[in-house]
Scaffold this active site. Structure first.
Site, PDB file in Angstrom:
ATOM      1  CB  SER A  15      -0.913   0.018   1.232  1.00 21.95           C
ATOM      2  OG  SER A  15      -0.146  -0.060   2.425  1.00 21.95           O
ATOM      3  CB  CYS A  16       2.870   2.812   2.455  1.00 24.31           C
ATOM      4  SG  CYS A  16       4.174   1.791   3.174  1.00 24.31           S
ATOM      5  N   GLY A  17       4.482   1.565  -0.263  1.00 22.66           N
ATOM      6  CA  GLY A  17       5.759   1.656  -0.947  1.00 22.66           C
ATOM      7  C   GLY A  17       6.909   1.777   0.028  1.00 22.66           C
TER       8      GLY A  17
END
Length: 282
Positions: A114-116
């Site tokens: 989701s956030c990298g």
């Protein structure tokens, strides 16, 4: 090798009617990226295009900038204690003489679908490491009408999304709107890495005449990846973050958000948007 989709039994409730059936889900598995045999990062991804993902990740981290800097990318045999190859560990061996920035070796990086990449310190990390600065000469020029047509073209190219409804996508378009490449993944940042990694292996970096379209929002992470690949235009169907806008303004990236039908917001780099009338200032 892991599959792109998997089947799971589910209890289906529709208007009070209950039934049991199998549902198609997008697969999510960990991928460990090693650099010259040393663990570097773990990302949760949709299996497929793993070598491109690893190469694109290294471009975004400033480790490599052209295909000649990579000697080989292989799956690690014997990835488990009993010697089974899980196809979830990739080792990138750099070509002789390629210098690895210290930042990539001083930490174990964990990324999520989701956030990298987590913990990117500042805008200086991008300014000082990119070897493909945004420098389209003459500048890419795209009309609002062209941009508004891109999300439908991206959606039409999402093959796995049709079966699962659970994938993000990223696509590269020419300034004339021609679809160059599209990749799907459980994570937006992975989809972009796969695009950039494929472009690297095909010798197409920097992507100085490209428009990058991403599903969902435009985070700092995605803006950074566009800058590292020399992409001049990043468009997203949802909102950008404040840090993504700051990065775009400082690097010359054109950043478009809330791209939905004929409506969109241009947050930076408006000189690349070809408007038919004078824009009111207020």
């Amino acid at each position: 090798m892991g599959r792109v989709t998997e089947r799971r039994r589910t209890l289906r409730i529709r208007d009070g009617a209950v039934s049991s059936r199998a549902d198609t889900l997008v697969a999510e598995e960990p991928l460990e990226i090693r650099l010259n045999g040393r663990p570097l990062a773990i990302t949760m991804r949709t299996p497929g295009d793993d070598f491109a993902l690893a190469a694109g990740f290294l471009v975004s981290e400033g480790v490599i900038a052209e295909s000649a800097e990579v000697q080989s990318i292989v799956y690690c045999a014997g990835a488990t204690a009993d010697g089974v190859n899980t196809y979830n560990v990739v080792d990138v061996k750099l070509a002789p003489g390629v210098v690895v920035p210290d930042i990539t070796l001083e930490r174990n990086v964990y990324t999520t679908s989701s956030c990298g990449l987590c913990g990117k310190a500042s805008l200086d990390a991008v300014r000082t490491t990119t070897r493909h600065p945004v420098g389209d000469t003459p500048p890419v020029r795209v009309t609002p009408e062209l941009l508004s047509a891109l999300p439908d073209r991206l959606r039409a190219a999402q093959k796995v999304f049709d079966r699962t409804g659970g994938l993000h996508a990223a696509a590269l378009f020419s300034e004339e709107g021609e679809l160059w490449d599209v990749r799907e993944d459980v994570g937006r940042h992975n989809a972009v890495d796969k695009l950039v990694g494929r472009a690297l292996t095909d010798g197409r970096l920097p992507l100085s005449r490209a428009v990058l379209l991403v599903s969902g929002r435009a985070s700092f992470e995605l803006a950074q990846k566009a800058v590292m690949a020399g992409i001049p235009v990043l468009a997203a169907v949802s909102a950008p973050s404040s840090l993504a806008v700051d990065l775009a303004a400082e690097t010359g990236l054109t950043l478009v958000g809330f791209l939905r039908g004929p409506s969109m917001n241009v947050y930076a780099g408006e000189h690349r948007i070809a408007l038919g009338a004078e824009v009111p200032r207020g």
